[in-house]
Design a protein around this motif. Structure first.
Motif, PDB file in Angstrom:
ATOM      1  N   PRO A 287     -21.864  80.148 -47.605  1.00 18.50           N
ATOM      2  CA  PRO A 287     -22.919  79.308 -48.177  1.00 18.50           C
ATOM      3  C   PRO A 287     -22.422  78.463 -49.338  1.00 18.50           C
ATOM      4  N   SER A 288     -22.747  77.166 -49.262  1.00 18.82           N
ATOM      5  CA  SER A 288     -22.467  76.227 -50.355  1.00 18.82           C
ATOM      6  C   SER A 288     -20.973  76.110 -50.652  1.00 18.82           C
ATOM      7  N   THR A 289     -20.157  76.232 -49.625  1.00 21.05           N
ATOM      8  CA  THR A 289     -18.731  75.941 -49.798  1.00 21.05           C
ATOM      9  C   THR A 289     -18.547  74.490 -50.214  1.00 21.05           C
ATOM     10  N   GLY A 290     -19.206  73.631 -49.481  1.00 18.86           N
ATOM     11  CA  GLY A 290     -19.107  72.202 -49.743  1.00 18.86           C
ATOM     12  C   GLY A 290     -17.966  71.553 -49.004  1.00 18.86           C
ATOM     13  N   LYS A 291     -18.104  70.243 -48.807  1.00 12.05           N
ATOM     14  CA  LYS A 291     -17.050  69.455 -48.190  1.00 12.05           C
ATOM     15  C   LYS A 291     -17.270  67.989 -48.516  1.00 12.05           C
ATOM     16  N   ALA A 292     -16.257  67.193 -48.269  1.00 15.59           N
ATOM     17  CA  ALA A 292     -16.355  65.746 -48.341  1.00 15.59           C
ATOM     18  C   ALA A 292     -15.989  65.190 -46.973  1.00 15.59           C
ATOM     19  N   VAL A 293     -16.641  64.114 -46.574  1.00 10.32           N
ATOM     20  CA  VAL A 293     -16.402  63.525 -45.256  1.00 10.32           C
ATOM     21  C   VAL A 293     -16.143  62.038 -45.407  1.00 10.32           C
ATOM     22  N   VAL A 294     -15.295  61.506 -44.542  1.00  6.85           N
ATOM     23  CA  VAL A 294     -14.880  60.101 -44.609  1.00  6.85           C
ATOM     24  C   VAL A 294     -14.994  59.479 -43.229  1.00  6.85           C
ATOM     25  N   TRP A 295     -15.599  58.289 -43.179  1.00  7.86           N
ATOM     26  CA  TRP A 295     -15.589  57.456 -41.984  1.00  7.86           C
ATOM     27  C   TRP A 295     -14.728  56.238 -42.254  1.00  7.86           C
ATOM     28  N   PHE A 296     -13.832  55.906 -41.319  1.00  9.18           N
ATOM     29  CA  PHE A 296     -13.038  54.689 -41.435  1.00  9.18           C
ATOM     30  C   PHE A 296     -13.860  53.507 -40.924  1.00  9.18           C
ATOM     31  N   GLY A 297     -13.916  52.437 -41.730  1.00  9.42           N
ATOM     32  CA  GLY A 297     -14.737  51.290 -41.388  1.00  9.42           C
ATOM     33  C   GLY A 297     -14.062  50.344 -40.411  1.00  9.42           C
ATOM     34  N   PRO A 298     -14.842  49.383 -39.881  1.00 12.30           N
ATOM     35  CA  PRO A 298     -16.270  49.197 -40.139  1.00 12.30           C
ATOM     36  C   PRO A 298     -17.102  50.277 -39.467  1.00 12.30           C
ATOM     37  N   LEU A 299     -18.226  50.576 -40.090  1.00 11.81           N
ATOM     38  CA  LEU A 299     -19.091  51.654 -39.633  1.00 11.81           C
ATOM     39  C   LEU A 299     -19.959  51.193 -38.469  1.00 11.81           C
ATOM     40  N   ALA A 300     -20.220  52.092 -37.524  1.00 11.46           N
ATOM     41  CA  ALA A 300     -21.117  51.779 -36.412  1.00 11.46           C
ATOM     42  C   ALA A 300     -22.560  51.814 -36.884  1.00 11.46           C
ATOM     43  N   ALA A 301     -23.373  50.917 -36.347  1.00  8.94           N
ATOM     44  CA  ALA A 301     -24.784  50.889 -36.682  1.00  8.94           C
ATOM     45  C   ALA A 301     -25.508  52.065 -36.026  1.00  8.94           C
ATOM     46  N   ASP A 308     -19.635  63.641 -37.068  1.00  5.82           N
ATOM     47  CA  ASP A 308     -18.933  62.521 -36.440  1.00  5.82           C
ATOM     48  C   ASP A 308     -17.891  61.889 -37.351  1.00  5.82           C
ATOM     49  N   ALA A 309     -17.743  62.381 -38.569  1.00  6.76           N
ATOM     50  CA  ALA A 309     -16.833  61.762 -39.530  1.00  6.76           C
ATOM     51  C   ALA A 309     -15.396  61.831 -39.044  1.00  6.76           C
ATOM     52  N   ASP A 310     -14.594  60.877 -39.471  1.00  8.93           N
ATOM     53  CA  ASP A 310     -13.177  60.854 -39.098  1.00  8.93           C
ATOM     54  C   ASP A 310     -12.374  61.912 -39.854  1.00  8.93           C
ATOM     55  N   VAL A 311     -12.728  62.152 -41.109  1.00  3.42           N
ATOM     56  CA  VAL A 311     -12.004  63.105 -41.950  1.00  3.42           C
ATOM     57  C   VAL A 311     -13.005  64.080 -42.542  1.00  3.42           C
ATOM     58  N   LEU A 312     -12.706  65.379 -42.449  1.00  2.01           N
ATOM     59  CA  LEU A 312     -13.525  66.422 -43.068  1.00  2.01           C
ATOM     60  C   LEU A 312     -12.639  67.223 -44.012  1.00  2.01           C
ATOM     61  N   LEU A 313     -13.041  67.296 -45.267  1.00  2.00           N
ATOM     62  CA  LEU A 313     -12.277  67.994 -46.305  1.00  2.00           C
ATOM     63  C   LEU A 313     -13.105  69.164 -46.797  1.00  2.00           C
ATOM     64  N   THR A 314     -12.700  70.366 -46.476  1.00  2.00           N
ATOM     65  CA  THR A 314     -13.505  71.552 -46.752  1.00  2.00           C
ATOM     66  C   THR A 314     -13.208  72.141 -48.120  1.00  2.00           C
ATOM     67  N   GLY A 315     -14.254  72.694 -48.739  1.00  4.28           N
ATOM     68  CA  GLY A 315     -14.112  73.365 -50.016  1.00  4.28           C
ATOM     69  C   GLY A 315     -13.428  74.707 -49.891  1.00  4.28           C
ATOM     70  N   PRO A 316     -13.122  75.352 -51.037  1.00 11.97           N
ATOM     71  CA  PRO A 316     -12.287  76.553 -51.019  1.00 11.97           C
ATOM     72  C   PRO A 316     -13.023  77.848 -50.717  1.00 11.97           C
ATOM     73  N   GLU A 317     -14.299  77.961 -51.110  1.00 14.16           N
ATOM     74  CA  GLU A 317     -14.990  79.238 -50.932  1.00 14.16           C
ATOM     75  C   GLU A 317     -16.478  79.043 -51.167  1.00 14.16           C
ATOM     76  N   ALA A 318     -17.248  80.056 -50.820  1.00 15.20           N
ATOM     77  CA  ALA A 318     -18.695  80.004 -51.009  1.00 15.20           C
ATOM     78  C   ALA A 318     -19.039  79.769 -52.483  1.00 15.20           C
ATOM     79  N   GLY A 319     -20.056  78.927 -52.708  1.00 18.73           N
ATOM     80  CA  GLY A 319     -20.514  78.661 -54.052  1.00 18.73           C
ATOM     81  C   GLY A 319     -19.733  77.622 -54.812  1.00 18.73           C
ATOM     82  N   ALA A 320     -18.728  77.002 -54.192  1.00 23.12           N
ATOM     83  CA  ALA A 320     -17.932  75.992 -54.893  1.00 23.12           C
ATOM     84  C   ALA A 320     -18.682  74.675 -55.032  1.00 23.12           C
ATOM     85  N   TYR A 321     -19.593  74.395 -54.098  1.00 24.18           N
ATOM     86  CA  TYR A 321     -20.321  73.124 -54.075  1.00 24.18           C
ATOM     87  C   TYR A 321     -19.365  71.940 -54.149  1.00 24.18           C
ATOM     88  N   ALA A 322     -18.267  72.024 -53.413  1.00 22.68           N
ATOM     89  CA  ALA A 322     -17.291  70.936 -53.377  1.00 22.68           C
ATOM     90  C   ALA A 322     -17.927  69.710 -52.725  1.00 22.68           C
TER      91      ALA A 322
END
Length: 489
Positions: A287-301, A308-322
């Motif tokens: 719970p609440s690990t958190g992640k950041a996601v990236v789409w390479f543009g141009p973005l689809a409408a 569906d993101a191109d890049v998913l960057l996961t947090g380290p552990e629960a409660g990090a809220y990355a």
């Protein structure tokens, strides 16, 4: 690498208060001896009682005169203020030196999200987006965004806004975050990002949504529009209940998408603008690990998902809220591609990671080449991050990072750290001597110092100044909030 402590005045998280109550401040510090000039503060702006001034900050030329101005929000007071530069030295109430705008209803909480967003209507003037998360036009707390020129005069947000964007359903909190988007549509025109971290799929969605971010294509038409009709929407994953309210804000469901918007950048170096969003409630590793996601543009409408993101960057552990906040950074390693800063203010003392999100697929934030760790558990280091500026003339980029839970554990005073030359590969820590720190003085209890930070030349001397918001300070009366400005001199 040198790190110097910018400010320390007591504070608890402003953003965790429910919309119908004020944050709790257990001591009145209005009578405390505020030695605000002794610690190098050059100017201090006070809010009115129950304003919460300083929850959002930006330094930018809003009126086109070549001088940087200050945009500052006061969401408890339901308003946003513009203070034209150059800023005068000394201590003043924001109402006496700025022009503030509010909505007709205090419960709108206008200013919870606020940012300069470029020229979105093609009139040659910088526009400002103001989020009012309590607006009830589409249901309780559905939210609304006001778009208005940075040259605004006296009046109200409703009267002066050129465009308004209405949230979809009750509880969306649309406008919790707003940002310039760059050209995500690929048509050569700037676009707007709007976050609605409470979106859960609508009345019949059954919790299928985990927050939503909207791409509003520019030019933005005058009048009122619905965010449901935005050019694109990107929704987080729902169905996972957070273990506790995140330290950076209590308004969200599931992934909390829409809470953090990075702004325009080209991460893969192909010449197109890319999009990075935070999903600090993600439960990939708990719970609440958190992640950041990236789409390479141009973005689809149309409608999309974080899956569906191109890049998913996961947090380290629960409660990090990355993943909250995020900031797009200029090219730091000379490869011609932008970097991404990702914060995890719930991870121990708080951490910021800096990396190049160029490899498609899933990777771990823990593997980022640059990592800066806070001082002590619960500091919320990374709750706010400024833009990059060379503060000391060494040709290396510097930044300010807020830690609104930091300082004396008995007071939780709040801090803002100036990081000089820290954005080089390695692990840099404040706690164990991996980085030096020089503290400056501060007083008060419950100020939330470091909830918002910015850098820019507000005094007109050609050198950047350090700007820190303390939205729960009592400096101008109970819950007035305040903004501290320290010059480079």
């Amino acid at each position: 690498m040198i790190l110097s402590l910018l400010a320390a005045c007591a504070g608890g998280p402003a953003d965790t208060a429910p919309l119908d109550t004020a944050p709790l401040d257990t001591a009145d510090d209005t009578a405390a001896p505020l030695d605000w000039a002794a610690d190098g503060t050059w100017a201090l702006l006070e809010g009115a009682p129950v304003d919460g001034l300083g929850n959002e900050l930006a330094v930018e030329d809003l009126d086109g005169d070549g001088q940087a101005d200050l945009l500052v929000a006061a969401y408890l007071g339901n308003r946003v203020c513009r203070v034209l530069g150059p800023l005068a030295a000394g201590r003043a109430a924001v109402d006496t030196v700025g022009t503030c705008l509010a909505t007709d209803l205090d419960a709108d909480y206008a200013g919870y999200g606020a940012a300069p967003v470029g020229d979105l209507d093609g009139d040659g003037v910088v526009d400002v987006a103001v989020g009012a998360i309590g607006d009830a036009d589409a249901g309780a707390n559905a939210g609304k965004v006001y778009l208005l020129p940075g040259t605004w005069g006296a009046g109200t947000l409703g009267a002066l806004a050129t465009s308004t964007l209405v949230g979809e359903t009750a509880g969306d909190y649309a406008g919790l975050a707003v940002s310039a988007a760059g050209d995500l549509t690929g048509d050569g025109l700037p676009d707007l990002l709007v976050g609605a971290s409470g979106y859960d799929g609508g009345e019949d969605g059954g919790g299928a949504g985990g927050g939503r971010a909207y791409v509003v294509a520019g030019p933005v038409a005058p009048g009122e529009s619905r965010l449901a009709d935005a050019w694109a929407s990107l929704t987080g994953l729902g169905g996972v209940v957070a273990t506790a309210a995140p330290p950076h804000g209590a308004f969200g469901v599931g992934d909390f998408v829409g809470d953090a918007l990075a702004g325009p950048a080209d991460y893969d170096g192909d010449g197109f603008t890319d999009l990075a969003l935070g999903a600090s409630g993600d439960a990939t590793l708990g719970p609440s690990t958190g992640k950041a996601v990236v789409w390479f543009g141009p973005l689809a409408a149309g409608a999309g998902s974080v899956a569906d993101a191109d890049v998913l960057l996961t947090g380290p552990e629960a409660g990090a809220y990355a993943g909250s906040p995020l900031r797009a950074l200029p090219d730091l390693d000379g490869d011609g591609r932008a970097e991404l800063l990702v914060a995890g203010d719930g991870y121990g003392a708080g951490v910021v990671w800096v990396l190049s999100p160029t490899a498609p697929g899933t990777s771990a934030l823990a593997d980022a080449p640059i990592r800066v760790e806070g001082q002590a558990d619960g500091d919320l280091f990374g709750a706010a991050v400024s833009a990059l500026v060379d503060l000391d003339g060494d040709a290396l980029p510097d930044l300010v990072v807020g830690a609104p839970g930091g300082g004396d554990p008995a007071l939780e005073p709040g801090m803002a750290w100036v990081l000089l030359g820290a954005l080089v590969p390695g692990v840099h820590t404040l706690a164990d001597g991996g980085a030096s720190a020089v503290p400056s003085s501060g007083v008060g209890f419950g100020d939330d110092v470091g909830r918002a930070v910015a850098l820019g030349d507000l005094d007109g001397d050609g050198a950047p100044d350090q700007v820190v918001g303390a939205p729960i300070s009592d400096v101008g009366g109970g819950f007035s909030g305040g903004v501290w400005v320290r010059t480079a001199r």
